[in-house]
Design an enzyme around this catalytic site. Sequence first.
Site, PDB file in Angstrom:
ATOM      1  N   ALA A 291       0.680  -1.125   0.221  1.00  0.00           N
ATOM      2  CA  ALA A 291       0.194   0.193   0.078  1.00  0.00           C
ATOM      3  C   ALA A 291       0.879   0.687   0.306  1.00  0.00           C
ATOM      4  CB  ALA A 291      -0.652  -0.377   1.082  1.00  0.00           C
ATOM      5  N   LYS A 295       3.665   1.278  -6.472  1.00  0.00           N
ATOM      6  CA  LYS A 295       4.856   0.719  -6.726  1.00  0.00           C
ATOM      7  C   LYS A 295       4.356  -1.142  -7.474  1.00  0.00           C
ATOM      8  CE  LYS A 295       8.589   1.967  -3.096  1.00  0.00           C
ATOM      9  NZ  LYS A 295       7.685   2.624  -2.123  1.00  0.00           N
ATOM     10  N   CYS A 420      11.847   4.249   3.192  1.00  0.00           N
ATOM     11  CA  CYS A 420      12.010   5.659   2.523  1.00  0.00           C
ATOM     12  C   CYS A 420      12.347   6.401   3.538  1.00  0.00           C
ATOM     13  CB  CYS A 420      10.311   6.040   1.844  1.00  0.00           C
ATOM     14  SG  CYS A 420       9.579   5.873   3.573  1.00  0.00           S
TER      15      CYS A 420
END
Length: 477
Positions: A291, A295, A420
């Site tokens: 989610a 990607k 990230c």
Amino acid sequence: MKPSNKNKKAPSKLGYKNKTKSAYQLSHRPHMRADAAWVLFQILEHGKSSREVMPKVFDRHEGKDNAWLQEMVFGCLRELPKLQYWLRQLLSKPLKGEQKIVEHLIMLGFYQLVFTRTSEHAAVSETVEACAALGQHRLKGLVNANLRNFQRENLAEQEIDVPHIQVGLPKWLHKQLLQHYPDQVAEIAEQINARPPLWLRVNAAKGSTLNYTAKLDAQGIEYEAVDNGVEPLNLLDVNATHALKLIKRTDITALPGFDEGLFAVQDLAAQLAAELLDVQPGDDVLDCCAAPGGKTAHILESQAKLASLDAIDSDGQRLERVDENMQRLGHDQSFGDKLNLYVVDASSEEVLNRVLKDKQYDRILLDAPCSATGVIRRHPDIRWLRKATDIENTVALQKVILAQIWQRLKPGGTLLYATCSILKQENEQQIAAFLATQADASLVPLHENDTPECPGLQILPGQAQMDGFYYARLLKS
């Protein structure tokens, strides 16, 4: 047939701990500054995310007012250390209980006076009026006095000799950056506090980048293509030909081809995942922690002849967004039974076995849970919702998930680990430890300095105008 309806379990009901019923209520009359203060109060005092509470106030306003609201809230979150410092200089004692929201209102006033083009008169008078809108009539004088004293004492011009306040970061994060990037702290902090660019990914399944840019040109929408010669892109064997950066931020739904699914919003750093995973025809692919699905969609667009793609996530509500994205982009129809969405806790061997059975995969993308410190410029609330103690727990969770998902990889298969984050313990230290203990794992270098002792590629916020991101590619012998 919609793949999610066929394969996805019912979304789980996710709650928030230690939240009282009153924390959810928005009972005051609509007022932009009062609503902005309410959002700040929910984030900073009740630990809610901006994605949860901003829609509640957006429903009370429209158009430019909502843009103003977001700018005020995100701006205050970016400049919070300074705003809190100034507040402590002026407020004789902290407010408590229901009155606490007025502290956030005063800081909103400071932000307007220092960081916006709002007239001084409007910044003061409208902020005082917001106090009444919040039902705190008795504190109007306090708000007015603090804003007037702030102007009179010229606090904004006085130097603040506290390093983490100077760069606008919480103390724990500033300490982490000093440890990992001692010579780059100021530069990283500047990028963390910058307004992020808006990147698009053209949906290759529905047309070429050239065709889509023609639509942008026809409407006079300015954009830039990718410069592959900029670090760290020049270190990688990738060609992000479907990435476009808009020169001006705009309403995404108003861009040509939104309803037709001609593009998706995705930062350039995130777009590298599908390129580095390099799915081949006939591959079975697992997208772990998928989610909201950017990607996932890109993997499908990059290899239409894959055998299957199973996208899993522990959050059923967020997996609904994957389903929505697949529908808008047309992938639910194009890929049919090849695409499967499952609500799965990837840290649980029992759940993985129950849902995925004994299936093995040629390619796995593990977009691991992380501190999200690389995308703070997009979500300024992250820096205040995260605590130093959270990092250790996150690293432990990553370790468990990596070990579990590795068992799903076929011999000779590739796993792409991604976060990230810009914290090394979540990234290169995590992968280095895994390589040192997992006998059948080896590193597939992404660049010439990618070694088992210092593995992967760390992208820092602002590099090639990307978000902060980390990638490491592993091969199973």
